[in-house]
Design an enzyme around this catalytic site. Structure first.
Site, PDB file in Angstrom:
ATOM      1  N   ARG A 149       0.856  -1.181   0.000  1.00 32.45           N
ATOM      2  CA  ARG A 149       0.000   0.000   0.000  1.00 32.45           C
ATOM      3  C   ARG A 149       0.896   1.237   0.000  1.00 32.45           C
ATOM      4  NH1 ARG A 149      -2.056  -3.594   3.897  1.00 32.45           N
ATOM      5  NH2 ARG A 149      -4.213  -4.278   3.549  1.00 32.45           N
ATOM      6  N   LYS A 173      -1.926  -2.452   7.809  1.00 30.00           N
ATOM      7  CA  LYS A 173      -3.175  -2.113   8.485  1.00 30.00           C
ATOM      8  C   LYS A 173      -3.317  -2.906   9.779  1.00 30.00           C
ATOM      9  CE  LYS A 173      -6.351  -0.471   4.921  1.00 30.00           C
ATOM     10  NZ  LYS A 173      -7.651  -0.707   4.251  1.00 30.00           N
ATOM     11  N   HIS A 248      -2.918   2.552  -5.710  1.00 31.06           N
ATOM     12  CA  HIS A 248      -3.652   1.364  -5.265  1.00 31.06           C
ATOM     13  C   HIS A 248      -3.925   0.409  -6.425  1.00 31.06           C
ATOM     14  CE1 HIS A 248      -5.312  -0.384  -1.680  1.00 31.06           C
ATOM     15  NE2 HIS A 248      -6.393  -0.756  -2.336  1.00 31.06           N
ATOM     16  N   ARG A 251      -1.287  -2.109  -6.659  1.00 34.03           N
ATOM     17  CA  ARG A 251      -1.537  -3.194  -5.702  1.00 34.03           C
ATOM     18  C   ARG A 251      -2.551  -4.187  -6.272  1.00 34.03           C
ATOM     19  NH1 ARG A 251      -1.596  -4.722  -0.228  1.00 34.03           N
ATOM     20  NH2 ARG A 251      -3.658  -5.083   0.656  1.00 34.03           N
ATOM     21  N   HIS A 274      -4.142  -9.014   3.823  1.00 32.31           N
ATOM     22  CA  HIS A 274      -5.591  -8.928   4.012  1.00 32.31           C
ATOM     23  C   HIS A 274      -6.011  -9.632   5.290  1.00 32.31           C
ATOM     24  CE1 HIS A 274      -6.316  -8.400  -0.607  1.00 32.31           C
ATOM     25  NE2 HIS A 274      -6.179  -7.243   0.003  1.00 32.31           N
ATOM     26  N   TYR A 283     -10.054 -10.340  -6.440  1.00 36.07           N
ATOM     27  CA  TYR A 283      -9.083 -10.270  -7.525  1.00 36.07           C
ATOM     28  C   TYR A 283      -9.094 -11.505  -8.426  1.00 36.07           C
ATOM     29  CZ  TYR A 283      -7.379  -6.466  -4.662  1.00 36.07           C
ATOM     30  OH  TYR A 283      -7.293  -5.308  -3.933  1.00 36.07           O
TER      31      TYR A 283
END
Length: 306
Positions: A149, A173, A248, A251, A274, A283
């Protein structure tokens, strides 16, 4: 009530939310955006107690915003309000989170991520130019070939690059660390960029990527590098002219590339950092060529029906 009056009315709650986001490692851009959304939400309460807003108060606010914004914006606003109440609960300033009772729009889940094909990703690198070309290419490679990211690139420090081990440690994150093995070419390229790194003005600056002013390269500066590169790329490639390309999207391109190569979705989930495999599943695009190849394998016994 205006913004100033809102801050005067709910100073403790706003300060708690700001501290909570910093504690959980939200990027500066996300913090500013969430604070802005929450101030708008508090305005909608017209001075009433936050804990009495309830589910209907949250929905009323979202409906009022929906008149001028799309579904993805509505979901982002809901995420901000949810985070706000989570912060208040953690600081004993609220007992429950009414925003958790409000469902996100399904439109966002059904939307295919925008991404570059692998050959397009390679072509885009040709449009990175300038004095700091190697640094900027390294930034693109980390997002497009490691799935980082923009905030993770921004936070990358010298010690996070484990040259001998051939990995980078990424602070992502949810304040989670993720160790990512590097392709040999990228490991060597990062070593080269490190040798060319400008000496920061401050001896305490440990950022891997620094600006010409000797400070940590900001998220805005990284986004600007991507914007300028994609603008030049689009001018010479009509196929991507209408694509909304950004950091993004690099990514997205990485995740799509990994899954198209047949790698296990669980491995891609870990590389992407994730929390849920459902996010990674977005995806798993099925393109026209894949459908055509699948149908070409169907063998209809013509001798039986002929």
């Amino acid at each position: 009530m205006n913004r100033y009056e809102i801050k005067e009315k709910y100073p403790e709650q706003i300060r708690a939310f700001s501290l909570w986001m910093k504690q959980f490692g939200y990027t500066e851009a996300t913090q500013k955006e969430y604070i802005r959304e929450v101030l708008c939400f508090l305005q909608s309460l017209e001075g009433g107690p936050i804990e009495e807003a309830g589910k209907i108060g949250v929905i009323n606010f979202l409906v009022s915003k929906q008149k001028t914004a799309g579904e993805s914006t509505r979901n982002r606003t809901l995420s901000a309000v949810r985070s706000f109440y989570s912060a208040l609960i953690d600081f004993d300033l609220a007992a429950k989170n009414p925003a958790l009772e409000v469902r996100k729009s399904k439109t966002e889940k059904n939307k295919k991520p925008v991404y570059l094909e692998e050959e397009e990703l390679v072509q885009s690198l040709d449009y990175i130019n300038g004095k700091y070309r190697n640094r900027n290419i390294a930034i693109f490679l980390l997002m497009g070939y490691c799935g980082l990211r923009v905030g993770e690139v921004h936070r990358l420090n010298l010690l996070n690059f484990k040259k001998a081990k051939g990995t980078i440690e990424v602070f992502g994150k949810g304040r989670k660390w993720n160790e990512i093995p590097l392709p040999d070419m990228l490991k060597d390229y990062l070593s080269k960029v490190l040798e060319e790194r400008l000496t920061p003005y401050s001896t305490k600056e440990d950022a891997f990527f620094v600006s010409q002013k000797g400070r940590r390269l900001s998220i805005r500066q990284i986004q600007k590098i991507a914007y300028q590169t994609f603008s030049a790329f689009k001018e010479h490639n009509p196929k991507v002219t209408d694509m909304n390309l950004s950091c993004h999207k690099l990514r997205h391109s990485f995740a799509t590339m990994m899954l198209k190569k047949g790698h296990d979705i669980r491995i891609v989930k870990e590389l992407m950092g994730h929390a849920s495999i459902e996010t990674t599943d977005l995806y798993t695009h099925i393109n026209d060529e894949q459908k055509k190849n699948a149908m070409a394998s169907v063998n209809i016994p013509m001798e039986v029906i002929g």
